[in-house]
Enzyme design. Structure first.
Site, short mmCIF file in Angstrom:
data_model
loop_
_atom_site.label_atom_id
_atom_site.label_comp_id
_atom_site.label_asym_id
_atom_site.label_seq_id
_atom_site.Cartn_x
_atom_site.Cartn_y
_atom_site.Cartn_z
N ARG A 6 37.52 59.88 53.70
CA ARG A 6 36.74 58.69 53.60
C ARG A 6 37.68 57.76 53.13
O ARG A 6 37.14 56.71 52.31
CB ARG A 6 35.52 58.67 52.81
CG ARG A 6 34.46 59.72 53.59
CD ARG A 6 33.57 60.55 52.84
NE ARG A 6 34.43 61.61 52.16
CZ ARG A 6 34.57 62.63 52.81
NH1 ARG A 6 34.38 62.84 53.95
NH2 ARG A 6 35.15 63.61 51.99
N SER A 302 31.77 66.06 45.09
CA SER A 302 31.96 64.35 44.94
C SER A 302 32.69 63.98 46.17
O SER A 302 33.72 64.77 46.96
CB SER A 302 32.91 64.13 43.80
OG SER A 302 34.30 64.58 43.97
N ASP A 303 32.53 62.80 46.74
CA ASP A 303 33.41 62.22 47.64
C ASP A 303 34.84 62.05 47.10
O ASP A 303 34.64 61.98 45.82
CB ASP A 303 32.47 60.87 47.90
CG ASP A 303 33.20 60.44 49.35
OD1 ASP A 303 34.22 61.01 50.10
OD2 ASP A 303 32.58 59.80 50.18
N CYS A 304 35.61 61.92 47.99
CA CYS A 304 37.13 62.09 47.20
C CYS A 304 37.40 60.98 46.26
O CYS A 304 37.32 59.85 46.49
CB CYS A 304 37.97 62.29 48.30
SG CYS A 304 37.79 63.73 49.15
N SER A 306 35.63 60.14 43.67
CA SER A 306 34.62 59.46 43.14
C SER A 306 34.53 59.41 41.75
O SER A 306 34.07 58.61 41.03
CB SER A 306 33.22 60.07 43.82
OG SER A 306 32.93 59.90 44.98
#
Length: 774
Positions: A6, A302-304, A306
Site C-alpha cells: 500500500r 497491521s497495514d505496512c 502502521s
C-alpha cells in the site's frame, strides 16, 4: 521504489530503506523471499523434530501451538511478530515471509512471492470492481479457488508463501478514491457476499475441514478506510469521523461477513484513525469486535508500517516502545514492518507489555501456519503437494479470466442497430483511443505478471479487419491527436473508442480531484463521433465512475460499455461482447455521479446520510438524493428481460410475548436481538423471462425500501442471483428472506431493528408491498 505494501510514505528514511532493500535483493535473494520450499518439521534435515509435540499433526492445533511457544525464548517470540519472521534453527523452524498478495491473481507485489523461469507468470483476473459487477457469488469463489491453486503450485517450488493479504473489501464510498478499483463496490451486501465467496475460494480445502487452510486470506483494511491522498489529506494522518450508525450499517458488514461467513484467517487493520483512535491501537475494534463479537480464528496484521505511523505521523504515542505495546495489547498479532521486532523487547523491559500478551500474539500466528500444514513436514507429501508449474496459467484458468471479464462488462447505452456488431457485415473497423491497445492498464494494481495479454485491439482484430489510431499520446491525453483518428473513423463501417483511466489517474496514494475523462479525451470522443460513418461504441476502462453525461446525450455515440480493468484477457472479452459472442449481463456496483457532486462534497466527509439542513446530498445509492450519470445496478443486455412475482407474502406477523412492551406502546421498530426473531422467514419466488432470441445471463437484484424510521436507507439491496436463460425461455429464482436479518435497519445507536409498517420490495420495474406487523 514501491516495495512497501500500500505504497507507504515517501520519506528520506523510506528512500534509504528502498535503496537498501533493492541492494539486498540484488545481492542475496534469500533475504526477503522464499527461494526453496519453506516448511518446518523437516525430518530429513533433523530427526529430533519427530519428538516435538508441535510437529505431531495428530494433536490439536491448540496443543501443538502450546507445545511450540513453551519452547521459545522471548527474543524468538518477538522475532515472529513481523512479516519477515526469523528462523528458530534449533527447533527446525525456518524463516518465513508472511507478506504475499492475491487481490485478483497471484501477485509479486510484496516480498513473499516472485516469478522465475520456472513460473514466469500467473493468471490475472479482472480487478475486483469488475468481477463484482457480475453479481455472481459462484464466480467470486471460483476465481479464489483458481488463485489458491496457483499459489500452492508456486509455494511447492519455492516461489510463494501461503499467507495472502487479500481481498480489499472497503466500501467504495466516494468516486474519487484511487483504490475503489480494488474493492467490490459501494454496497454492503454485495461486498459481504464478495468477501465471503472469494475468501472461501482461497481458503477452503478439498475435504472441507474448516480447521485446515489451502492458503490463508486476509480481509483489509479494517475499518472505514477510503481516503488515500486527496488535496493533501493523507491516509497516514486522516481521522475518519464516523457515526456509530454508519459504522455498523455501512463500513463493518463486509468485515463481519468475511470473518463469520468466510471464516477468514486474518484481518488487516488500516492506517487511518477512526474517531480519533488509530485502528491498529483500538482494543474495542480489534479485541472487542473482531475477536470478541465475531470470533476470528486467525491473526490480526497491521497495514505496512502502521505501528510506526501511529508514533511518527499520528503522534499517538510518545515513544516507539509505547506504540509496540499499545498495538499488542489492543489485539495486534503481526506487524507488516519491523517496528514490533525492534521495540517490543524495550517495551517489555519498561513494563509496558507483558510476555503473556506477546505469547498470545505469536500463538495466533503459529496457529495459522499449523492450519496451512507448514508444520506437517515435506509439502510434497501433503494435500496439494502434487501441484506445480503445470498447474499455473492452464488453459482452463485463462478461460475463466476471460469469462470473468465477460460476466462483469456493463452495457450502459445501446441505440437500435448498434450492438452487437455483425462480423459478417463489418468490413472495416476503426479502433481508437488511449486504452485501445492497452495491456498493462487492463490488470490494474496489486497485479502479477500475467500468462499473456489480449488487448482490445487484438481482441477486435480477431473478428474483423481493423485500423488503429491512439488519438492521444497517453491516457492523460494532454494533447489529443484527432486527425488520424477522425480519418479512419470517417471511412470505417463502425468505430470503437476505448478511453478511461489508468494508475496515473487513480491508484493507491492517488485519489482523483475530478471525475471527468482525463485531459482531452472528451474532445477526442466528440470529434471522432461527429465524423464517424457507422455506429460509435464508447468503451470506458476505469476503476471509478466517470461523468460521461456528454456521451449519454450524444446520438452519434450509439453504445457505451464500462469494462473496469478487465484483466489479462480483457481485450478478448470486450470483443466477445461487441460482436455478440456473449450477451452482456454486468450491472454497475457503484453510482456514477456528475462532476458537480465532487465539486461540492469534500472527500473527507464520512457521513453516508444526506443532510437537508446543510444541502449535503449523501453517499451511494442507499442515501444519495441527487442526479446520477448512471445508477447502482444499471446494466443492459441485447434483449429485454421480464420479471414477475409468483409468490410473496403481503403480511408478516411478528410473534411477541404477551408482556412485550410493544404490545402497549406505539413501537416503530423491534430489536432483532429478541426471541421473536428466531425462524421468522419467508420465500419470494420470481419468474424471469428472456424476451430476446439470444441466450443470456441475467442478474436478478432484489431491493427493498423500509418504512421511514431511524434515518433508514431509501433503498437497500436485499439479495441477488445470477440466472442463465436460453433465448425466449423462462427461469425461476427463489429468495429466502430472514425478516430480522434482511429487513432490518441500523438505528442511530448502532442497534439492528426491524421497522414495523410497509416495506416495498423492488425487482426491475416491479414493486411489491409487504407489511410487517405485530
Amino acid at each position: 521504489a514501491n516495495t512497501k505494501n500500500r505504497e507507504p510514505k515517501v520519506s528520506s528514511v523510506f528512500l534509504c530503506f528502498s535503496i537498501f532493500y533493492v541492494t539486498v535483493l540484488l545481492n542475496c535473494n534469500h533475504v526477503y523471499g522464499q527461494t526453496s520450499t519453506v516448511f518446518a518439521c523437516d525430518v530429513a534435515k533433523n530427526t529430533n523434530v519427530s519428538s516435538y509435540g508441535f510437529c505431531d499433526n495428530s494433536l490439536s492445533v491448540e496443543d501443538r501451538v502450546s507445545d511450540l511457544v513453551k519452547r521459545l525464548t522471548l527474543q524468538e517470540k518477538i522475532g515472529n511478530l513481523g512479516n519477515s519472521a526469523v528462523e528458530v534453527s534449533r527447533l527446525g523452524i525456518p524463516k518465513y515471509e508472511w507478506w504475499s498478495e492475491a487481490l485478483h491473481g497471484v501477485s509479486n507485489i510484496g516480498p513473499g512471492t516472485h516469478f522465475s523461469s520456472l513460473v514466469p507468470g500467473a493468471t490475472n483476473f479482472p480487478m475486483p470492481i469488475l468481477t463484482a459487477a457480475s453479481f455472481n457469488t459462484s464466480l467470486f469463489q471460483a476465481i479464489g479457488s483458481v488463485v489458491s491453486n496457483e499459489a500452492r503450485a508456486m509455494y511447492n517450488v519455492g516461489l510463494a508463501g501461503l499467507t495472502y493479504w487479500s481481498p480489499n473489501i472497503n466500501i467504495f464510498r466516494d468516486p474519487r478514491w484511487g483504490r475503489g478499483q480494488e474493492t467490490p463496490g459501494e454496497d454492503p451486501l454485495l461486498s459481504s457476499k464478495y468477501a465471503a465467496g472469494y475468501v472461501k475460494g482461497l481458503q477452503q480445502t478439498d475435504d472441507g475441514d474448516s480447521d485446515k487452510l489451502k492458503v490463508a486470506a486476509c480481509c483489509k483494511h479494517y475499518t472505514a478506510y477510503d481516503v488515500d491522498n486527496w488535496k493533501g489529506v493523507q491516509r497516514y494522518t486522516f481521522d475518519a469521523v464516523v457515526s456509530q450508525q454508519d459504522l455498523d450499517d455501512t463500513f463493518q458488514p463486509p468485515f463481519k461477513s468475511c470473518v463469520i461467513d468466510g471464516n477468514v484467517a486474518s484481518v488487516m487493520c488500516s492506517y487511518n484513525k477512526v474517531n480519533g483512535k488509530p485502528t491498529c491501537a483500538d482494543p474495542d475494534l480489534l479485541k472487542g469486535v473482531i475477536r470478541g463479537k465475531w470470533k476470528l480464528n486467525g491473526y490480526i496484521v497491521s497495514d505496512c508500517d502502521s505501528v510506526e505511523v501511529l508514533y511518527k505521523d499520528q503522534h499517538y504515542t510518545k515513544t516507539p516502545e509505547e506504540a509496540a505495546a499499545k498495538t499488542i495489547l489492543s489485539g495486534l498479532d503481526l506487524d507488516c514492518g519491523s517496528y514490533l521486532g525492534q521495540y517490543t523487547g524495550g517495551a517489555v523491559k519498561q513494563g509496558l507489555v507483558d510476555e503473556a500478551s506477546i505469547t498470545n500474539a505469536v500463538s495466533n500466528n503459529f496457529a495459522t501456519l499449523m492450519r496451512l500444514g507448514f508444520f506437517d513436514g515435506d509439502p510434497s507429501k501433503q494435500p496439494y503437494g502434487n501441484l506445480g508449474p503445470k498447474d499455473v496459467c492452464t488453459p482452463e484458468n485463462q478461460e475463466l479470466a476471460r469469462e470473468a471479464a465477460r460476466q462483469g462488462i456493463v452495457l450502459l447505452k445501446n441505440s437500435p442497430r448498434s450492438l452487437p456488431l455483425s462480423s459478417k457485415a463489418i468490413k472495416s473497423l476503426a479502433v481508437i483511443g488511449p486504452n485501445a491497445n492497452a495491456t498493462r492498464v487492463m490488470i490494474g494494481n496489486y497485479e502479477g505478471i500475467p500468462c499473456k495479454y489480449t488487448s482490445p485491439l487484438q481482441g477486435l482484430t480477431a473478428f474483423v479487419p481493423t485500423s488503429y489510431a491512439p488519438g492521444c499520446p497517453d491516457v492523460q491525453c494532454a494533447n489529443a491527436q484527432i486527425d488520424d483518428a477522425a480519418k479512419i473513423a470517417a471511412s470505417a463501417d463502425a468505430t470503437i473508442i476505448v478511453v478511461g483511466a489508468n494508475l496515473a489517474i487513480e491508484a493507491e496514494s492517488l485519489d482523483r480531484v475530478n471525475i471527468l475523462l482525463p485531459g482531452q479525451q472528451q474532445q477526442l470522443v466528440n470529434e471522432v463521433a461527429n465524423v464517424s460513418k457507422g455506429p460509435v461504441i464508447l468503451v470506458i476502462m476505469s476503476g471509478g465512475g466517470m461523468d460521461v453525461s456528454f456521451a449519454k446525450t450524444n446520438d452519434k455515440i450509439t453504445s457505451i460499455l464500462w469494462v473496469g480493468y478487465p484483466g489479462e484477457a480483457g481485450g478478448a472479452a470486450i470483443a466477445d461482447v461487441i460482436f455478440g459472442s456473449y450477451n452482456p449481463s454486468g450491472r454497475l456496483p457503484m453510482t456514477w455521479y456528475p462532476q458537480s457532486y465532487v465539486e461540492k462534497v469534500p472527500m473527507t466527509n464520512m457521513n453516508m446520510r444526506a443532510d437537508p439542513a446543510t444541502g449535503y446530498p449523501g453517499r451511494t445509492y442507499r442515501f444519495y438524493k441527487g442526479e446520477t450519470v448512471f445508477s447502482f445496478g444499471d446494466g443492459m443486455s441485447f434483449g429485454t428481460v421480464e420479471h414477475k412475482i409468483v409468490k410473496a407474502p403481503q403480511l408478516v406477523s411478528v410473534p411477541l410475548a404477551e408482556d412485550h412492551e410493544c404490545r402497549s406502546l406505539e413501537c416503530k421498530s423491534l430489536d432483532v436481538a429478541d426471541k421473536h426473531c428466531q425462524n421468522l422467514a419467508f420465500d419470494i419466488h420470481l419468474s424471469v423471462k428472456n424476451m430476446g432470441k439470444m441466450s443470456s445471463s441475467h442478474s436478478v437484484l432484489l431491493f427493498f425500501t423500509p418504512p421511514n424510521v431511524h434515518n433508514a436507507p431509501q433503498k437497500h439491496l436485499l439479495g441477488f442471483e445470477k440466472v442463465q436463460l436460453a433465448g425466449k425461455s423462462e427461469g425461476m429464482v427463489r429468495f429466502k428472506v430472514d425478516v430480522c436479518n434482511d429487513l432490518s435497519v441500523v438505528d442511530e445507536l448502532g442497534n439492528r431493528k426491524v421497522p414495523l409498517g410497509d416495506h416495498m420490495l423492488h425487482v426491475g420495474n416491479l414493486k411489491h408491498s409487504l407489511s410487517v406487523r405485530i
